[in-house]
Structures are given as C-alpha cells and as structure tokens.
Write a protein that holds these residues in place. Sequence first.
Motif, PDB file in Angstrom:
ATOM      1  N   GLN A 302       0.811  -1.214   0.000  1.00  0.00           N
ATOM      2  CA  GLN A 302       0.000   0.000   0.000  1.00  0.00           C
ATOM      3  C   GLN A 302       0.842   1.261   0.000  1.00  0.00           C
ATOM      4  N   ASN A 303       1.957   1.252   0.708  1.00  0.00           N
ATOM      5  CA  ASN A 303       2.810   2.440   0.725  1.00  0.00           C
ATOM      6  C   ASN A 303       3.364   2.733  -0.661  1.00  0.00           C
ATOM      7  N   ALA A 304       3.894   1.708  -1.310  1.00  0.00           N
ATOM      8  CA  ALA A 304       4.456   1.900  -2.652  1.00  0.00           C
ATOM      9  C   ALA A 304       3.386   2.320  -3.643  1.00  0.00           C
ATOM     10  N   GLN A 305       2.159   1.847  -3.466  1.00  0.00           N
ATOM     11  CA  GLN A 305       1.074   2.250  -4.361  1.00  0.00           C
ATOM     12  C   GLN A 305       0.826   3.751  -4.285  1.00  0.00           C
ATOM     13  N   LYS A 306       1.104   4.360  -3.129  1.00  0.00           N
ATOM     14  CA  LYS A 306       0.928   5.805  -2.947  1.00  0.00           C
ATOM     15  C   LYS A 306       2.218   6.589  -3.169  1.00  0.00           C
ATOM     16  N   GLY A 307       3.265   5.892  -3.645  1.00  0.00           N
ATOM     17  CA  GLY A 307       4.526   6.566  -3.895  1.00  0.00           C
ATOM     18  C   GLY A 307       5.356   6.788  -2.648  1.00  0.00           C
ATOM     19  N   TYR A 308       5.022   6.104  -1.548  1.00  0.00           N
ATOM     20  CA  TYR A 308       5.785   6.230  -0.309  1.00  0.00           C
ATOM     21  C   TYR A 308       6.843   5.130  -0.252  1.00  0.00           C
TER      22      TYR A 308
END
Length: 382
Positions: A302-308
């Motif tokens: 989920q973090n990578a999906q938001k660019g985090y």
Amino acid sequence: MSNDTMRAVVWDKPYKVSIQQVPKPKLSHPDDIIVKVTTTCICGSDLHMYEGRTGAESGIVFGHENMGIVDELGPGVTLLKKGDRVVMPFNVACGRCLNCEEGRSAFCTHVNPGFVRCATSYVSMGPYQGGQAEYVKVPFADFNALKLPPGKEHEADFALLADIFPTGWHGVEISGFRPGESVAVWGAGPVGIMAAYSAILRGASQVFVVDRVPERLKKAKEIGCIPIDFSKSDPVKQILDYRGGKEVDRGVDAVGYQATTADGKTEQPNVVLEALISVVRPTGGLGIPGLYVPSDPGAADQNAQKGYMSFPFGKFFEKGLSMGTGQCNVKAYNRYLRDLIVAGRAKPSFVVSHEVSLDDAADAYDKFDRRVDGYTKVLLHP
C-alpha cells in the motif's frame, strides 16, 4: 487512409499495443506546428504504461521522443518555417513562466497547472497526443522545437535529444558532479548508459555501471565504464572492493520505482537509494533522474502504491549527502548536446539496438519489455 487520419501506436491493454488509424492532429493555437514524424523512439518510461503500471486508459497514442519535418505552422510561429528539421523535448513547456525563464522547463507552471508534469503522451503528464505516429502537434513551437541541420545526417543521434541523452546528462548534473570525480550509475538501460556516457564526456575519472543484463553491461564496458553485475553479489561491496574501500564521489539512479533485488524479479523501490547512500562518500551527491511516481497501481504494498517508501535518511543526513531529483529540463541542455553531435564530439546513437518500421511497433514493444534479442533502444520510422 484519408487526409484526416494517420497510423499511430495505440495502447489497447496491458502488454498489448496495435497500429490503428487515428485522427490526424490539427492546428488549434497560433503557436502550434504539425510535424511529419521521421523518427520516434520507444522509451523505458513507455513500458510503465505498456505494462499497466499507470492510470493510462485504452486508446492513448504512445510516443514522447519525436523528431521530424515541420509540415504546418500556426500564424504565431516566427522562428520556424515549413520544411525545417526539428526535434522536440519530451516535456512540453510554455517558455514564459518563472520556471521556464529560469531554465526549469520540466516544471512549467503554465502548461502544468497544479504541478502535474506535462509531456507528450505520458499519462497524467499532459493532454498532448503522442508521436509514435505519422504526425504530431507541437504546442509553443518556437520554444519547444529545436532546429537541426537539414538532411538526414545524425538522424539517430538527434532523435535521442528528445529525452535520453539530455536525461542522462541531467542525472550527472544534479548529482553535483565535477570533472575528475568518480561516479556510480545504477541501471544500464538507455538513460543509465547515457548518464555514464555523459560522465565520461564531462571528464569523470572512473565510472561504474550497475545492472544484471549481460548485453547492457557489455555496452557499458565498450564505452570505458566498469560493469558491475548485481545479480552475482552486493554491488556496493563490489565497487568498494574495486576501489580499495573508497567510496565514489557521485551516484546516479537511472532505475526508478521499479527497482528489483538481485533476482531481477522481486521489486524493492528503495533498493537503489539505499545502495547509493552506502556507496557515495560523505558530502558527495546523488542524482535521481530515474522515474518515481506518486501513484503506482501495480505496486506490491500500500505504501508503494501511494509513492511512499522508506530509506535510511539518518545515514543520508549523517554523511552530509545532497540529492537532486526530478524530470530533466531538456531545453537546458539539448542545443548544446546537438552541437556536440554536429562537431563529432558526441555520438549517443551507439545505444540504439534496433530501427524498425512503425508497423513493427507491437513486436518491438514485446521484445523490449522482455529484454530479449538485444533490444535496448528502439527507433521507429513511420
């Protein structure tokens, strides 16, 4: 084909493009031109859309690396004439806003309201139709179209002025590089190879290139770089061992958000940043031209999906490192790189592996995406 339509590369769904008849672009503003495309390139960034890793919708025309001959001009165009040979930056800019005036055309605030990056046919980066087609419309043409010497000489070299040669140069520039320094470049795709080549042209004492694809590493070695295969062992340790424990002065990330671990399959978006922080000397610099996005629908968490992502900021701070990021301001470099080509001082087309007809685009995308048959950089000719 009627005079109102043209052939173009259209994205259908993940891993599928086709050649379709689409409307031919028309002049809509006095500053527009229509260019008859002679060469357009497939970019590694196109693969993000090709693989379904963006919000691209079916029907988009691909292609943000374009050159050709001016075919039509709006009445406001004053510096160009019909028949001029031109190449266009992949990022569209107005030439009039504060950032454009300061040479930061990738961050044009007029064309890019809300600070959404703007390019020819890249999803969420502007409304302009792509140039993997017979014709392309160029807005703000006096500013965006770079005139080239007439004829067909240096065609493949000049085509690379649209994106990868300036972007590679930009990666070295924003690292804070100075002649005589050592550089480590992560990624030996077209941009990474151009970053390494740019470092050599600019007087680097030593250039390491990190990748796992044998053909890419061979290309890096051919231009005088030291190839590092990260599939064999920790690339940071390989570089430090080679240099007797000394870190390098500058690092360049030409990979971006789809970075992988040693197996080449397991994505780890922060792996290159972590490596660069480890391998660059205290007070050295990092240049990050590799693409990172604020939204990645195909990411593993989920973090990578938001660019985090997490990375060792404490070590970054402790070492006093600096970092330059962002899309390349192509206009800041392209005329000078053009002149290096004309003078015979630079020949970036060594990176081109295949030149094919526009009609062969679907096959070229498939092979480029799978990294087979030596496909490293592909030029399409309508």
